[in-house]
Write an enzyme that holds these catalytic residues in place. Structure first.
Site, PDB file in Angstrom:
ATOM      1  N   HIS A 150       0.820  -1.222   0.000  1.00  0.00           N
ATOM      2  CA  HIS A 150       0.000   0.000   0.000  1.00  0.00           C
ATOM      3  C   HIS A 150       0.847   1.263   0.000  1.00  0.00           C
ATOM      4  O   HIS A 150       0.362   2.338  -0.329  1.00  0.00           O
ATOM      5  CB  HIS A 150      -0.920   0.010   1.226  1.00  0.00           C
ATOM      6  CG  HIS A 150      -1.993  -1.041   1.139  1.00  0.00           C
ATOM      7  ND1 HIS A 150      -3.287  -0.746   0.829  1.00  0.00           N
ATOM      8  CD2 HIS A 150      -1.943  -2.387   1.291  1.00  0.00           C
ATOM      9  CE1 HIS A 150      -4.003  -1.861   0.810  1.00  0.00           C
ATOM     10  NE2 HIS A 150      -3.205  -2.874   1.091  1.00  0.00           N
ATOM     11  N   ASP A 171       3.724   9.722  -0.922  1.00  0.00           N
ATOM     12  CA  ASP A 171       2.534   8.968  -0.502  1.00  0.00           C
ATOM     13  C   ASP A 171       2.305   7.839  -1.496  1.00  0.00           C
ATOM     14  O   ASP A 171       2.452   8.053  -2.707  1.00  0.00           O
ATOM     15  CB  ASP A 171       1.308   9.907  -0.496  1.00  0.00           C
ATOM     16  CG  ASP A 171       0.300   9.546   0.589  1.00  0.00           C
ATOM     17  OD1 ASP A 171       0.266   8.376   0.987  1.00  0.00           O
ATOM     18  OD2 ASP A 171      -0.448  10.443   1.025  1.00  0.00           O
TER      19      ASP A 171
HETATM   20  C1  G6P Z   1      -1.160   3.433   6.084  1.00  0.00           C
HETATM   21  C2  G6P Z   1      -0.698   1.999   5.935  1.00  0.00           C
HETATM   22  C3  G6P Z   1      -1.688   1.033   6.554  1.00  0.00           C
HETATM   23  C4  G6P Z   1      -1.977   1.446   7.987  1.00  0.00           C
HETATM   24  C5  G6P Z   1      -2.488   2.887   8.028  1.00  0.00           C
HETATM   25  C6  G6P Z   1      -2.772   3.384   9.454  1.00  0.00           C
HETATM   26  O1  G6P Z   1      -2.261   3.678   5.275  1.00  0.00           O
HETATM   27  O2  G6P Z   1      -0.490   1.692   4.563  1.00  0.00           O
HETATM   28  O3  G6P Z   1      -1.171  -0.284   6.536  1.00  0.00           O
HETATM   29  O4  G6P Z   1      -2.917   0.567   8.591  1.00  0.00           O
HETATM   30  O5  G6P Z   1      -1.505   3.717   7.445  1.00  0.00           O
HETATM   31  O6  G6P Z   1      -1.642   3.232  10.267  1.00  0.00           O
HETATM   32  P1  G6P Z   1      -1.634   2.323  11.569  1.00  0.00           P
HETATM   33  O7  G6P Z   1      -0.205   2.313  12.000  1.00  0.00           O
HETATM   34  O8  G6P Z   1      -2.537   3.019  12.548  1.00  0.00           O
HETATM   35  O9  G6P Z   1      -2.152   0.962  11.219  1.00  0.00           O
END
Ligand code: G6P
Length: 463
Positions: free
Chosen positions: A165, A373
Site C-alpha cells: 500500500h 505517498d
Molecule cells: C497506512 C498503511 C496502513 C496502515 C495505516 C494506518 O495507510 O499503509 O497499513 O494501517 O496507514 O496506520 P496504523 O499504523 O494506525 O495501522
C-alpha cells in the site's frame, strides 16, 4: 487445480483486523473500522466464506477467532515488547521512513529485526491454520513482507498475492536496509506482487535483480523455479458510497453551516491527513503563510482548516511533528489573526464520516501535498463529493494519485512559493476551468473504484 477467481475462498492477511474494540453499552464491543480497504474486501471475504487474519490493535494474548457481521476473524496477538519493536520500531521507524523517500531518518536497529521475523512467522502460521486447499491468500503491506515466502513453505500449493500500500523506494535508498535480501525473498514467495504505481513496481524489479537471485524483466520474474508476476494496481475509494453521502440534504446543510461559521464571503482551503511527517503539513502551512503575505488585506477573506487525525502517537517522530505543526499554527495565527478572523483552524482528531464528507463539500480548495505517498485516498474522496463540478484540488506530484488525477493543480510540496502560487491560482480559477478540471477528475474516480481495484488484483492472481 485452483478454482476460478470468483469462487475461491480468500484469506486476507493484514497487520490490522477490519474491526477495533470500542466502549459499548455492555462493555467493550467490536466495531467495523472505517475505510475503503475494509469496505472493498469485507464483502469479498464474507461472500466467499473466507477469513481475515490480523492484529486487534491492543497488547496481550489474542481473543479466540470470532465472527463479526458475517466475517470470520482470526486475531494475532502482540505483546508490549513486540508492539515496541515490530510495530513502532521496525515497521514504523525503519521501513515507513525508508520507503517514503527517507523524509525522516530511518533507524536501523538489529534488535528490531528478530521480532519482525517472529511476528511475520506468527501471522503466516495463523493464516496457514485457516487456509484450505484451493484457497487464496492475499497479504497486505510493509508490516508483513516475509509472510509470502513463509506461507509458501507452510502451504506450497496456495496461490499467494501481496499488495504494497505504501511506496517501494528507489534502489539507492532500499540498498541501505541491512535486511534487504531477506525482505525481497520474503516478497518473492508470492505469485503476484502488486504496487500502487509503475515507478514502485520498477523500483522493486531493480532491487530484486540486484539483491536476490530473481531474474527477468518487465512484469515477470523467475525466482527459485517459480514465476512471479509484478504489476500495478492503483487503489481507489468506494466512490458510490462517498458520492451518496455527499448527495444527502443533511450533508449539504452541514456543509453550509461550516461555511457560515467561517464568516461572510470567506473562502475555505482544507487539508485532511493522518498526522504524519510524510504528509507535508509543515510545508503546507508555510505555503499558506506565504499566500497570506501576498494577499495582504485580502488575508481576511481566506481560512485554512487542517484536520489532523491522530496516528502512531508513541513513535517519537510523530510526537515531534505534532509539536512543530502546533507551533506553526500558533505562529501564523499570532501573526495574521485579528479579533474577528483566525486564519488557520486546526483540529487534532478524526471526524465521523458524515462530518468529514460535509467538510469536503464546504471546501473551495483541497490541498493534498504529501512529500511522498503511496496513493492518497483523501484526494480521491474530495473529488467524489463534488457532484456539481466545482472545487479545486491542489495535489502533490509525489502522491501516487498524481498519476491518475492529472487534471489537479499539481505541485512540488518542497517548493513553498510554488505551492502558495497554486493555492492562489486555485482560489482565483475561472469557473469554466474549475468545472473542466473537476469533470475530468470525477471521471477517473468513477471509472476506477476500490471494487474494481480488488477485482483487478484477484483477476491477475488467477490469470
Ligand atoms: C497506512 C498503511 C496502513 C496502515 C495505516 C494506518 O495507510 O499503509 O497499513 O494501517 O496507514 O496506520 P496504523 O499504523 O494506525 O495501522
Amino acid at each position: 487445480m485452483n478454482p476460478s477467481p470468483d469462487r475461491a475462498r480468500i484469506v486476507v492477511v493484514a497487520n490490522r483486523l477490519p474491526v477495533a474494540q470500542v466502549a459499548g453499552k455492555a462493555g467493550k464491543e467490536w466495531k467495523t473500522s472505517p475505510g475503503g480497504l475494509v469496505s472493498a474486501l469485507a464483502p469479498i471475504v464474507r461472500e466467499r466464506d473466507g477469513s481475515w487474519v490480523g492484529w486487534p490493535g491492543t497488547e496481550g494474548p489474542p481473543p479466540p477467532s470470532f465472527v463479526h457481521e458475517g466475517l470470520f476473524l482470526c486475531p494475532v496477538g502482540l505483546c508490549q515488547e513486540e508492539i515496541d519493536s515490530f510495530y513502532q520500531g521496525f515497521s514504523n521507524s525503519t521501513l515507513w521512513p525508508l520507503y517514503h523517500d527517507a523524509v525522516r531518518w530511518p533507524e536501523f536497529h538489529r534488535h528490531w529485526w528478530k521480532p519482525y521475523t517472529l511476528v511475520n512467522e506468527r501471522f503466516a502460521r495463523a493464516a496457514a491454520e485457516v487456509l484450505q486447499p484451493g484457497d487464496v491468500a492475499w497479504v497486505h503491506d510493509y508490516h508483513l513482507q516475509l509472510v509470502p515466502s513463509l506461507l509458501r513453505t507452510l502451504c506450497p500449493d496456495t496461490r499467494i498475492g501481496f499488495f504494497m500500500h505504501i511506496p517501494f523506494p528507489p534502489v539507492e535508498l532500499f540498498a541501505q536496509l541491512p535486511w534487504r535480501r531477506s525482505i525481497l525473498e520474503g516478497l518473492l514467495g508470492a505469485d503476484l506482487i502488486g504496487f500502487q504505481t509503475k515507478n514502485c513496481a520498477r523500483n522493486f524489479e531493480i532491487a530484486a535483480r540486484r539483491f536476490s537471485s530473481a531474474r527477468g524483466t518487465g512484469s515477470l520474474m523467475d525466482f527459485e523455479g517459480r514465476r512471479v508476476r509484478i504489476d500495478t494496481f492503483p487503489i481507489s475509494i468506494d466512490t458510490a458510497q462517498i458520492s451518496a453521502q455527499a448527495a444527502k440534504p443533511e450533508t449539504a446543510r452541514l456543509a453550509e453551516s461550516i461555511k457560515q461559521g467561517l464568516g461572510p464571503e470567506r473562502r475555505l482551503i482544507l487539508g485532511v491527513d493522518r498526522l504524519d511527517y510524510t504528509k507535508g503539513i509543515i510545508h503546507r502551512l508555510r505555503a499558506f503563510e506565504t499566500l497570506l503575505e501576498r494577499l495582504e488585506d485580502g488575508a481576511q477573506t481566506v481560512t485554512f482548516l487542517q484536520i489532523a487525525v491522530p496516528s502512531r502517537e508513541l513513535v517519537p517522530q510523530y510526537l515531534d511533528i505534532r509539536t512543530r505543526i502546533e507551533q506553526q499554527v500558533g505562529h501564523i495565527n499570532g501573526t495574521w489573526g485579528t479579533a474577528e478572523h483566525v486564519p488557520v483552524r486546526y483540529l487534532y482528531r478524526s471526524l465521523p464520516f458524515e462530518e468529514l464528507v460535509a467538510h469536503y463539500l464546504a471546501a473551495d480548495v483541497m490541498v493534498v501535498t504529501p512529500l511522498r505517498d503511496g496513493m492518497n485516498l483523501v484526494s480521491k474522496e474530495y473529488v467524489a463529493t463534488r457532484a456539481n463540478g466545482d472545487g479545486v484540488l491542489v495535489l502533490s506530484e509525489f502522491a501516487g494519485a498524481a498519476n491518475e488525477l492529472t487534471e489537479a493543480v499539481l505541485v512540488n510540496p518542497h517548493d513553498i512559493d510554488g505551492t502558495a502560487t497554486a493555492m492562489q491560482e486555485a482560489l482565483a480559477m475561472p469557473p469554466e476551468e474549475v468545472h473542466r478540471r473537476m469533470g475530468a477528475l470525477r471521471r477517473v474516480v468513477e471509472r476506477n473504484d476500490v471494487h474494481l481495484w480488488a477485482d483487478s488484483f484477484l483477476g491477475a492472481l488467477f490469470s
